[in-house]
Design a protein around this motif. Structure first.
Motif, mmCIF file in Angstrom:
data_model
loop_
_atom_site.group_PDB
_atom_site.id
_atom_site.type_symbol
_atom_site.label_atom_id
_atom_site.label_comp_id
_atom_site.label_asym_id
_atom_site.label_seq_id
_atom_site.Cartn_x
_atom_site.Cartn_y
_atom_site.Cartn_z
ATOM 1 N N GLU A 237 -11.979 -11.786 -0.051
ATOM 2 C CA GLU A 237 -10.869 -11.720 -1.004
ATOM 3 C C GLU A 237 -11.314 -11.077 -2.305
ATOM 4 O O GLU A 237 -10.582 -10.265 -2.898
ATOM 5 C CB GLU A 237 -10.349 -13.135 -1.275
ATOM 6 N N ASP A 239 -13.514 -8.910 -2.528
ATOM 7 C CA ASP A 239 -13.818 -7.502 -2.224
ATOM 8 C C ASP A 239 -12.567 -6.779 -1.732
ATOM 9 O O ASP A 239 -12.649 -5.864 -0.922
ATOM 10 C CB ASP A 239 -14.914 -7.438 -1.157
ATOM 11 N N HIS A 240 -11.409 -7.252 -2.216
ATOM 12 C CA HIS A 240 -10.125 -6.585 -1.959
ATOM 13 C C HIS A 240 -9.813 -6.480 -0.460
ATOM 14 O O HIS A 240 -9.506 -5.415 0.067
ATOM 15 C CB HIS A 240 -10.101 -5.186 -2.598
#
Length: 496
Positions: A237, A239-240
């Motif tokens: 999350e 790390d996109h």
């Protein structure tokens, strides 16, 4: 197939694929040749210590390539090796070593730094004890669980075949070296020529460290407690929305995963087959269930499934009679990988029993067998207490508490009470930002539990409950902290 011991199989990998990676440690590879060199150096040093071959030695160290090499050296020397937790208190450790008659080995770094050649010995007997694992020690000294070379070989054969572990496989090892999970993560992988990605025990709760290991080398098989997957989800999350799409098998073990805990996993591991694996230190893996991401909890919880190949399982009712069909009772199992009994045979009484088709182990776990034959866990026999004459399983109360969306975790403790015999005290970890009070909790569980099972008191906390090094709830620590909190401030009463 002819008998081939674990060190013999690893030595064969080192001979035919010396430069292949055996271990990944902090993004640095250790080849099979280097692992074999370290193990050989340790073996030379161990021979120099003049150790009696029939007595166990104790390797007390946190996981590292050097520690693994020392265990391998002991296996090569046919020296039984005790693997206690490196985090045991000094008094407990001394008592454990005294009970086993085990000599503590020097630091693994010291044993593996030397030189010298060590020729492979003759193959051991499959009935020889090679590893001595320990239980958690929740009641006094940990119990010592001896495993024979034959039991280890049978397990590594099953695990490698079931999860497709071979020379090109990458397997993540999250558990400390003294845990039985390492029989799959480390020893199965090395026996079949794969590469083990080792998670540093001191950084096991660091999402960045976990993610870095996945990026350093592909991982196809992951095994861990729910906390591991929660940490990976947090890292993804941050790390996109990162996906770990190289993972083919994700094994959940050691503790029950919640619906909220499982929810992010299919997106995180989009190509993985999810397995719930159940077993005890005494028996190793016994049951396995393939989780359907579309319906992960068909019975309100993730099932433990069905017996794996070669496992025999019984469900016994309160009178000890075997249940033939659906019903609830204690799970009793016999596996091809289990110990023959505790090192102290006095502890076998009431736990191991001989039946016409083999030796069985009482797990102490209460299960429900459903109409389709699938099993779900329903708590522990030793978590059953009587409140006002009514039998209550505290794990069922915990499950009811955790079913509230604002509850992250819950532990229910049984405490003496002059009137009721026992009273229930709940320690509830609120979700971040949740506006949760004891009245809301009481209203929620009132529709799920009989009145007598509703905790008399509730303690709400906003910090994570204590856990062990592998992410399991540490109930003893929760109890200590709760008692201190009750001394320092009054507990919120909820009636009942």
């Amino acid at each position: 197939m002819p008998w081939r011991s674990l060190p013999g199989r690893i030595a064969e990998q080192a001979m035919i694929r010396p430069q292949a990676p055996a271990l990944l440690w902090h993004a640095e590879e250790v080849s099979y040749a280097e692992l074999r060199r370290m193990a050989g150096a340790a073996a030379v040093q161990l021979v120099g210590l003049g150790l009696p071959s029939v007595e166990p030695v104790a390797m007390v160290a946190k996981k590292s390539p050097e520690a693994i090499a020392v265990v391998l050296a002991c296996l090569m020397l046919r020296q039984p090796v005790l693997l206690p937790s490196a985090e045991l208190g000094a008094e407990t450790l001394a008592g454990l070593l005294d009970r086993c008659g085990a000599r503590r080995l020097p630091d693994p770094g010291q044993l593996t730094c030397g030189g010298g050649e060590f020729a492979d010995p003759e193959e051991s007997d499959p009935d020889d004890v090679v590893l001595l694992l320990t239980t958690s020690g929740s009641t006094g000294l940990p119990k010592v669980v001896p495993l024979t070379g034959g039991a280890v070989e049978r397990f590594t054969d099953w695990a490698a075949d079931y999860f497709g572990i071979g020379p090109e496989s990458g397997v993540l090892n999250y558990a400390p070296l003294n845990f039985d999970l390492c029989l799959l993560d480390i020893w199965t992988t090395l026996a079949r020529g794969g590469c083990v990605t080792l998670i540093d025990q001191d950084l096991a709760a660091n999402p960045a460290h976990l993610l870095a290991q996945f990026r350093a080398r592909p991982v196809q098989v992951v095994q861990g407690v729910p906390m591991l997957y929660q940490l990976l989800a947090q890292a993804a999350e941050a790390d996109h929305g990162l996906m770990l799409d190289g993972v083919e098998h994700a094994l959940l073990t050691g503790d029950a995963v919640s619906a909220r805990g499982f929810e992010p996993l299919p997106a995180l591991l989009p190509k993985a087959i999810f397995h719930n694996v159940y077993g005890c230190t005494e028996t190793n893996d016994s049951f396995i269930h393939t989780i359907d991401p579309m319906d992960p909890m068909p019975y309100g919880t993730v099932p433990i499934g069905r017996p794996i190949d070669g496992v025999r399982a019984l469900v016994l009712d309160e009178d000890g009679a075997e249940l033939d069909g659906p019903g609830r009772g204690e799970l009793v199992v016999s596996t091809p990988f289990q110990t023959v009994g505790y090192l102290d045979s006095e502890l076998d009484r009431g736990v191991f029993s001989e039946r016409p088709d083999g030796r069985y182990y009482r797990t102490g776990d209460l299960v429900r067998r459903h109409a389709d034959g699938v099993l779900t866990l329903e708590g522990r026999r030793d978590y059953v207490v009587k409140v006002r004459g009514v039998r209550i399983n505290t794990t069922e109360v915990e499950a009811a508490l955790r079913s509230h969306p604002a509850v992250d975790e819950a532990v229910v403790l049984a405490e003496p009470d002059e009137l009721a015999g026992m009273r229930l005290h709940a320690v509830v970890e609120r979700a971040e930002g949740a506006r949760l009070n004891s009245l809301i909790i009481r209203q929620h569980i009132a529709g799920l539990l009989p009145r007598v099972a509703i905790p008399s008191t509730v303690e709400l906390v906003d910090t994570p409950l204590p856990r062990t090094s592998t992410g399991k709830l540490d109930r003893k620590a929760v109890q200590r902290v709760s008692r201190q909190a009750q001394t320092d401030r009054p507990t919120t009463a909820t009636g009942g």
